[in-house]
Scaffold this motif. Sequence first.
Motif, PDB file in Angstrom:
ATOM      1  N   THR A 174       0.867  -1.176   0.000  1.00  0.00           N
ATOM      2  CA  THR A 174       0.000   0.000   0.000  1.00  0.00           C
ATOM      3  C   THR A 174       0.904   1.226   0.000  1.00  0.00           C
ATOM      4  O   THR A 174       1.806   1.331   0.823  1.00  0.00           O
ATOM      5  CB  THR A 174      -0.901   0.029   1.236  1.00  0.00           C
ATOM      6  OG1 THR A 174      -1.768  -1.102   1.211  1.00  0.00           O
ATOM      7  CG2 THR A 174      -1.743   1.302   1.262  1.00  0.00           C
ATOM      8  N   LYS A 187       0.730   2.175  -9.292  1.00  0.00           N
ATOM      9  CA  LYS A 187       0.159   0.867  -9.609  1.00  0.00           C
ATOM     10  C   LYS A 187       1.068   0.109 -10.577  1.00  0.00           C
ATOM     11  O   LYS A 187       1.249  -1.109 -10.455  1.00  0.00           O
ATOM     12  CB  LYS A 187      -1.236   1.037 -10.215  1.00  0.00           C
ATOM     13  CG  LYS A 187      -2.293   1.584  -9.246  1.00  0.00           C
ATOM     14  CD  LYS A 187      -2.699   0.548  -8.222  1.00  0.00           C
ATOM     15  CE  LYS A 187      -3.822   1.026  -7.308  1.00  0.00           C
ATOM     16  NZ  LYS A 187      -5.124   1.147  -7.988  1.00  0.00           N
ATOM     17  N   GLU A 193      -2.614  -0.903  -3.572  1.00  0.00           N
ATOM     18  CA  GLU A 193      -3.524   0.152  -3.135  1.00  0.00           C
ATOM     19  C   GLU A 193      -2.739   1.443  -2.968  1.00  0.00           C
ATOM     20  O   GLU A 193      -1.565   1.419  -2.617  1.00  0.00           O
ATOM     21  CB  GLU A 193      -4.191  -0.231  -1.804  1.00  0.00           C
ATOM     22  CG  GLU A 193      -5.183   0.792  -1.278  1.00  0.00           C
ATOM     23  CD  GLU A 193      -5.748   0.418   0.082  1.00  0.00           C
ATOM     24  OE1 GLU A 193      -6.495   1.246   0.650  1.00  0.00           O
ATOM     25  OE2 GLU A 193      -5.435  -0.671   0.591  1.00  0.00           O
TER      26      GLU A 193
END
Length: 324
Positions: A174, A187, A193
């Motif tokens: 994340t 990404k 995330e």
Amino acid sequence: MKAYVVEKLEDKKFQSGVKEIDKPQISKNEVLIKTTYSSLNFKDALSSIGNPGVTRVFPHVTGIDVAGTIVESNSNDFEVGEKVLVTGYDLGMNTDGGHSEFVKVPASWLVKIPEGISDKEIMTYGTAGLTAALSVNELLNNGITSGEVLVTGATGGVGSIAVSILSKLGFNVTAISGKEDKIPFLKELGAKEVILRADFDVENKRPMGSEKYDGVIDTVGGNILAEALKVVKYDGVATCCGLTSSHELPTNVFPFILRGIRLIGIDSVEAKLEKKIAAWEKIAGDFKIDSLDNLTNEISLDEVKAAYTALLAGKAVGRYLVKF
């Protein structure tokens, strides 16, 4: 030779740019490197404006990283023709740095470039990559070998490389970033995330939150690190290496004494040479990532000044690579 030089005009007034200066002369136990690549770091940008916490000796050549080939040697440990790199120590701080065509350094600062990685690739990592690798190593060495890891300041040099390495190793990453338009970039690097900084960096008076992350790699400090510590799982590990948010840490002891978490500081400047060599070997091996081109903005020495402006304004993304 050409170099990026910072000059002090008067108290608190500096100017910087590319200049012709004399090639350095080496002494005992020193070598002269012909630079092939260097890189840009936030510390370099601070040096370029005369920040006294970084540089106090002027005129001064910036650049805390350098890779190249030895062209002169007064050391028994290194020979002419060997490919080497230097990161950390006093390079680019009060010792003239890597943003020049030739660099003089003590032989004790040198690392031979490992097999399987080029000058260009290793400088794409540079101090930021070394810091990221040392951070990931601390997670692994302290039992965090899988699971959920939070990376703060994720579009910066250290953060972006940490996201890439962790993703390659199979962690669920994340990322926290203040740049909403860079969510696709993160990404692509492997983040599962992305949390926007404004949603995470909030005043929260609760001493702890729900357990979410096995590990944290923090590059910014301040309240973001404090909030991250509250959501580390039992027996988890957090590393910290930066202070772009703040040098202060408004935290409490509950995560440490009720969940047994560990907070480990990362220093790539004065780290023992053996530790650096081990990290560089990992970077050339298990940690070597396939997305280097996505991380890299390759520039010339003449473009360094504009890149410093972007770094100081918080607009830089990924790594700046200086080609000679």
